[in-house]
Motif scaffolding. Structure first.
Motif, PDB file in Angstrom:
ATOM      1  N   LEU A 143      42.944 134.480  55.574  1.00 12.85           N
ATOM      2  CA  LEU A 143      41.684 134.325  54.861  1.00 12.85           C
ATOM      3  C   LEU A 143      41.873 134.932  53.476  1.00 12.85           C
ATOM      4  O   LEU A 143      42.427 136.029  53.353  1.00 12.85           O
ATOM      5  N   VAL A 144      41.417 134.226  52.454  1.00 13.85           N
ATOM      6  CA  VAL A 144      41.642 134.649  51.062  1.00 13.85           C
ATOM      7  C   VAL A 144      40.281 134.875  50.408  1.00 13.85           C
ATOM      8  O   VAL A 144      39.736 133.974  49.748  1.00 13.85           O
ATOM      9  N   PRO A 145      39.688 136.070  50.555  1.00 14.50           N
ATOM     10  CA  PRO A 145      38.322 136.285  50.075  1.00 14.50           C
ATOM     11  C   PRO A 145      38.207 136.913  48.692  1.00 14.50           C
ATOM     12  O   PRO A 145      37.096 136.997  48.159  1.00 14.50           O
ATOM     13  N   ASN A 146      39.303 137.386  48.119  1.00 13.25           N
ATOM     14  CA  ASN A 146      39.206 138.018  46.810  1.00 13.25           C
ATOM     15  C   ASN A 146      38.946 137.006  45.701  1.00 13.25           C
ATOM     16  O   ASN A 146      38.263 137.297  44.726  1.00 13.25           O
ATOM     17  N   HIS A 147      39.492 135.809  45.863  1.00  8.39           N
ATOM     18  CA  HIS A 147      39.430 134.806  44.802  1.00  8.39           C
ATOM     19  C   HIS A 147      39.512 133.415  45.413  1.00  8.39           C
ATOM     20  O   HIS A 147      39.968 133.244  46.541  1.00  8.39           O
ATOM     21  N   SER A 148      39.093 132.434  44.654  1.00  7.28           N
ATOM     22  CA  SER A 148      39.262 131.035  45.047  1.00  7.28           C
ATOM     23  C   SER A 148      40.204 130.365  44.058  1.00  7.28           C
ATOM     24  O   SER A 148      40.722 130.996  43.127  1.00  7.28           O
ATOM     25  N   SER A 149      40.427 129.083  44.257  1.00  6.03           N
ATOM     26  CA  SER A 149      41.084 128.270  43.237  1.00  6.03           C
ATOM     27  C   SER A 149      40.083 127.924  42.140  1.00  6.03           C
ATOM     28  O   SER A 149      38.871 127.847  42.389  1.00  6.03           O
ATOM     29  N   ASP A 150      40.606 127.678  40.937  1.00  3.13           N
ATOM     30  CA  ASP A 150      39.698 127.193  39.896  1.00  3.13           C
ATOM     31  C   ASP A 150      39.250 125.757  40.156  1.00  3.13           C
ATOM     32  O   ASP A 150      38.348 125.245  39.478  1.00  3.13           O
TER      33      ASP A 150
ATOM     34  N   GLU B 294      25.080 138.186  47.126  1.00  2.00           N
ATOM     35  CA  GLU B 294      24.826 137.911  48.537  1.00  2.00           C
ATOM     36  C   GLU B 294      25.205 136.482  48.912  1.00  2.00           C
ATOM     37  O   GLU B 294      25.558 136.204  50.064  1.00  2.00           O
ATOM     38  N   GLU B 295      25.174 135.558  47.964  1.00  2.00           N
ATOM     39  CA  GLU B 295      25.575 134.184  48.255  1.00  2.00           C
ATOM     40  C   GLU B 295      27.055 134.119  48.624  1.00  2.00           C
ATOM     41  O   GLU B 295      27.444 133.351  49.512  1.00  2.00           O
ATOM     42  N   VAL B 296      27.875 134.927  47.985  1.00  2.00           N
ATOM     43  CA  VAL B 296      29.307 135.000  48.321  1.00  2.00           C
ATOM     44  C   VAL B 296      29.470 135.543  49.740  1.00  2.00           C
ATOM     45  O   VAL B 296      30.253 135.013  50.543  1.00  2.00           O
ATOM     46  N   ARG B 297      28.737 136.579  50.072  1.00  3.12           N
ATOM     47  CA  ARG B 297      28.852 137.172  51.406  1.00  3.12           C
ATOM     48  C   ARG B 297      28.408 136.187  52.491  1.00  3.12           C
ATOM     49  O   ARG B 297      29.050 136.085  53.540  1.00  3.12           O
ATOM     50  N   ASP B 298      27.343 135.475  52.233  1.00  2.45           N
ATOM     51  CA  ASP B 298      26.883 134.476  53.197  1.00  2.45           C
ATOM     52  C   ASP B 298      27.924 133.372  53.385  1.00  2.45           C
ATOM     53  O   ASP B 298      28.144 132.889  54.504  1.00  2.45           O
ATOM     54  N   GLU B 299      28.522 132.945  52.290  1.00  2.00           N
ATOM     55  CA  GLU B 299      29.518 131.882  52.357  1.00  2.00           C
ATOM     56  C   GLU B 299      30.684 132.279  53.245  1.00  2.00           C
ATOM     57  O   GLU B 299      31.145 131.491  54.077  1.00  2.00           O
ATOM     58  N   PHE B 300      31.156 133.498  53.119  1.00  2.88           N
ATOM     59  CA  PHE B 300      32.312 133.901  53.924  1.00  2.88           C
ATOM     60  C   PHE B 300      31.939 134.173  55.378  1.00  2.88           C
ATOM     61  O   PHE B 300      32.764 133.977  56.276  1.00  2.88           O
ATOM     62  N   ARG B 301      30.717 134.584  55.627  1.00  2.00           N
ATOM     63  CA  ARG B 301      30.294 134.655  57.029  1.00  2.00           C
ATOM     64  C   ARG B 301      30.368 133.268  57.671  1.00  2.00           C
ATOM     65  O   ARG B 301      30.806 133.108  58.810  1.00  2.00           O
TER      66      ARG B 301
ATOM     67  N   ILE C 151      32.298 130.776  56.709  1.00  2.00           N
ATOM     68  CA  ILE C 151      33.712 130.388  56.817  1.00  2.00           C
ATOM     69  C   ILE C 151      34.333 131.021  58.060  1.00  2.00           C
ATOM     70  O   ILE C 151      35.069 130.357  58.820  1.00  2.00           O
ATOM     71  N   LEU C 152      34.046 132.285  58.290  1.00  2.00           N
ATOM     72  CA  LEU C 152      34.557 132.945  59.495  1.00  2.00           C
ATOM     73  C   LEU C 152      34.103 132.187  60.751  1.00  2.00           C
ATOM     74  O   LEU C 152      34.909 131.907  61.645  1.00  2.00           O
ATOM     75  N   ARG C 153      32.828 131.871  60.806  1.00  2.00           N
ATOM     76  CA  ARG C 153      32.312 131.175  61.991  1.00  2.00           C
ATOM     77  C   ARG C 153      32.952 129.790  62.150  1.00  2.00           C
ATOM     78  O   ARG C 153      33.210 129.347  63.275  1.00  2.00           O
ATOM     79  N   PHE C 154      33.185 129.114  61.041  1.00  2.00           N
ATOM     80  CA  PHE C 154      33.787 127.781  61.119  1.00  2.00           C
ATOM     81  C   PHE C 154      35.117 127.826  61.871  1.00  2.00           C
ATOM     82  O   PHE C 154      35.365 126.993  62.766  1.00  2.00           O
ATOM     83  N   TRP C 155      35.975 128.783  61.539  1.00  2.00           N
ATOM     84  CA  TRP C 155      37.297 128.839  62.175  1.00  2.00           C
ATOM     85  C   TRP C 155      37.251 129.496  63.554  1.00  2.00           C
ATOM     86  O   TRP C 155      37.998 129.108  64.461  1.00  2.00           O
ATOM     87  N   LEU C 156      36.356 130.470  63.734  1.00  2.00           N
ATOM     88  CA  LEU C 156      36.200 131.052  65.070  1.00  2.00           C
ATOM     89  C   LEU C 156      35.711 129.993  66.054  1.00  2.00           C
ATOM     90  O   LEU C 156      36.161 129.939  67.210  1.00  2.00           O
ATOM     91  N   ASP C 157      34.808 129.130  65.604  1.00  2.00           N
ATOM     92  CA  ASP C 157      34.315 128.056  66.469  1.00  2.00           C
ATOM     93  C   ASP C 157      35.419 127.051  66.813  1.00  2.00           C
ATOM     94  O   ASP C 157      35.316 126.348  67.833  1.00  2.00           O
ATOM     95  N   ARG C 158      36.455 126.985  65.987  1.00  2.00           N
ATOM     96  CA  ARG C 158      37.588 126.095  66.270  1.00  2.00           C
ATOM     97  C   ARG C 158      38.637 126.776  67.144  1.00  2.00           C
ATOM     98  O   ARG C 158      39.676 126.190  67.436  1.00  2.00           O
ATOM     99  N   GLY C 159      38.388 128.031  67.516  1.00  2.00           N
ATOM    100  CA  GLY C 159      39.258 128.678  68.491  1.00  2.00           C
ATOM    101  C   GLY C 159      40.264 129.654  67.950  1.00  2.00           C
ATOM    102  O   GLY C 159      41.107 130.143  68.723  1.00  2.00           O
ATOM    103  N   VAL C 160      40.223 130.001  66.650  1.00  2.00           N
ATOM    104  CA  VAL C 160      41.208 130.958  66.158  1.00  2.00           C
ATOM    105  C   VAL C 160      40.936 132.326  66.771  1.00  2.00           C
ATOM    106  O   VAL C 160      39.804 132.675  67.103  1.00  2.00           O
TER     107      VAL C 160
END
Length: 565
Positions: free
Chosen positions: A99-106, A183-190, A192-201
């Motif tokens: 997971l890469v939460p410090n930065h995104s791609s431009d 807070e929008e950044v924090r919500d987004e990553f929550r 993202i975490l759920r998306f991959w946890l729901d896929r079984g990681v």
């Protein structure tokens, strides 16, 4: 294995673009990983950790993420990912993703929206946009430097074509930093975490886990002189000759204080929030921190009971092949992590460092992140480097806690030194105008079959980085049936480690040993590692494993043996 699997697990890092290529385009992919899982099951690992495979322009080998919820076409599809997870679980192998939460791609939709929006907008508030200094705003907001070289700020052109604000990028200019006070950044990553946890990681390795939060006001900061240690009391080194700066320089200063962009207290609030989220899911999902922080007692803050589960032990990785230094870092590691109820982790190589089959024998300064190339000095012979690496691995796999293995180290792969300049792809190479070679040398695609195209990496000759001819003699099929091979050493050590429950054990130092020897008991195993130049006598006991052939009861230089206690 204890009920908490992550406390004792042997975890194998897969760098997807270099592991296995199923379609012959020269780029490793998810289908390639699935096709080779049998080899990892045979090796005896408990989990795999995948470096990023998300949609990305690949400016930094996928650590520049454009879409956190999809697979880059280079690597396949979400269906390929699901198939890989299902096959891994069927083989008893857990799956950890980066997971890469410090930065995104431009290229991320958020950053593109920020560029199109006005200063002060909600779109720009997701990132760290600031006005420049000076009367015309032409000076960067502060003096911070990029990890990859050059300034950490880039100025944008506004919609009317005039020079405008600046944005922060602690890494490449194509990797803008998020603003984690939003807070929008924090919500987004929550989400993202759920998306991959729901896929079984089964968990996440968090990139730059010491980053994300910046000191209020973004003050100027001048790090310690380059080429020094990580800072603090650790004095971490990459070889016996000299100190080495970490990939992210200036983590802490000589008084233990942090750079204003690393290891800020606010990161811990984020991880407590994430831990609560992961705990909602069954199956002991985990968080592992890439936290380049010194000293070890400070790293332990990332793995307090309500935060992350593991933190990479970079102090151990950067310790030279020296008995006194190894005894000290082992003690410090066990004490620091035990103080917060966490297991120590042990690691010798990964995708960011010179492979330990070369690094441990380099005799000149090799600061972390600089890499090695044709102009580097103090390079060992392949044989000398491999001998020391095998001994170091045998020592590491006997320690209690969790061990990380980087793909290819089980084959004894060295750093590839002689990559052509035109083949190099690491941003460090470009941002320093070739002054630093960067990390390509540890990322060359793996050899699976000695006589196959691309040494079995894929069905064609294509390989995104050129493979050296030496790969033919180190290919997995050559080593698989050889009891003296490095592959056999890893397989035997991992089997004994599991059988004797060494990961759940404890270190009991054995007194009366020569200064060059690391000697301890873990359960019913005695471990003797000779880091010196002269042979030493082995104590009584049946030899269960040795990193080199033994002559009677004599342990040669740069050799580790396991004996029945």
């Amino acid at each position: 294995m204890t009920p908490e699997w992550w406390r004792t697990a042997a975890i194998y890092q897969i760098y997807p673009r270099s592991f296995a290529d199923a379609n012959g385009d020269g780029m490793g992919d998810l289908a390639g990983i699935t096709s080779r899982l049998g080899a990892l099951q045979e090796l005896g690992i408990d989990a795999i950790w995948l470096s990023p495979f998300y949609t990305s322009p690949q400016r930094d080998a996928g650590y520049d993420v454009a879409d956190y919820r999809d697979v880059d076409p280079l690597f396949g599809t979400l269906a390929d990912f699901d198939a890989m997870v299902a096959e891994s679980h069927a083989r008893g192998i857990r799956v950890i993703v980066d997971l890469v939460p410090n930065h995104s791609s431009d290229a991320h939709v958020w950053f593109q929206a920020a560029l199109a929006a006005a200063p002060g907008s909600a779109e720009r508030a997701r990132y760290l946009f600031r006005d420049g200094r000076g009367d015309d705003g032409s000076e960067a907001p502060n003096n911070w430097k990029s990890v990859f070289g050059g300034p950490a700020w880039t100025r944008v052109l506004e919609a009317d074509g005039t020079p405008g604000q600046w944005y922060l990028h602690l890494f490449d200019s194509s990797q803008p930093d998020f603003d984690w006070t939003n807070e929008e950044v924090r919500d987004e990553f929550r989400d993202i975490l759920r998306f991959w946890l729901d896929r079984g990681v089964d968990g996440f390795r968090v990139d730059v886990a010491h980053g994300m939060v910046k000191a209020e006001g973004l003050p100027d900061y001048t790090p310690p002189a380059e080429g020094g240690s990580m800072g603090g009391a650790g004095g971490l080194t990459t070889d016996a000759a000299a100190s080495g700066a970490p990939l992210e320089p200036g983590i802490s200063d000589e008084h233990g204080g942090s750079a204003p962009y690393w290891a800020q207290d606010g990161v811990h609030e984020i991880y407590r929030d994430w831990r609560l989220l992961l705990d909602e899911y069954p199956g002991e999902r985990v968080l592992a921190a890439e936290a380049w922080v010194d000293p070890l007692s400070r790293v332990a803050k990332w793995v307090r009971p309500d935060e992350m589960h593991q933190a990479f032990n970079f102090a151990y990785l950067e310790t030279p092949w020296n008995a006194a230094a190894l005894r000290r870092v082992i003690d410090d590691s066990l004490d620091a992590f035990a103080a917060v109820g966490a297991p120590s982790t042990w690691v010798l190589s990964n995708h960011d460092v010179v492979r330990h089959a070369t690094r441990l024998s380099v005799t000149e300064a090799n600061p972390q992140g600089h890499g090695l190339g044709p102009r580097s000095k103090g390079l060992p012979s392949f044989e000398a480097g491999l001998r020391r690496a095998r001994a170091a691995t045998a020592l590491m796999l006997a320690l209690p806690g969790s061990a990380y293995i980087y793909q290819g180290e089980e084959l004894g792969l060295p750093e590839v030194i002689d990559l052509p300049d035109g083949a190099r792809q690491d941003p460090t190479w470009f941002r320093t105008a070739g002054e630093r070679y960067g990390r390509d040398g540890c990322r060359v695609p793996l050899p699976w079959e000695s006589s196959a195209p691309s040494y079995g990496f894929g069905p064609a000759d294509a390989s995104w980085l050129p493979q050296p001819e030496q790969w033919a003699s180190l290919a997995r099929d050559v080593q698989r049936g050889d009891p003296a091979s490095t592959l056999s050493l890893y397989r035997d050590a991992l089997a004994l480690r599991r059988e004797r429950r060494l990961g759940a054990g404890a270190v009991e130092w054995l007194p009366g040993q020569p200064e060059s020897v690391v000697a301890f008991r873990n359960g019913d195993i005695v471990v003797i590692a000779n880091t010196g130049d002269a042979p030493v006598e082995l104590p009584a006991g049946e030899v269960l494993l040795s990193s080199e052939p033994l002559d009677g009861r004599v342990l040669p230089a740069d050799t580790t043996a396991w004996l029945a206690a």
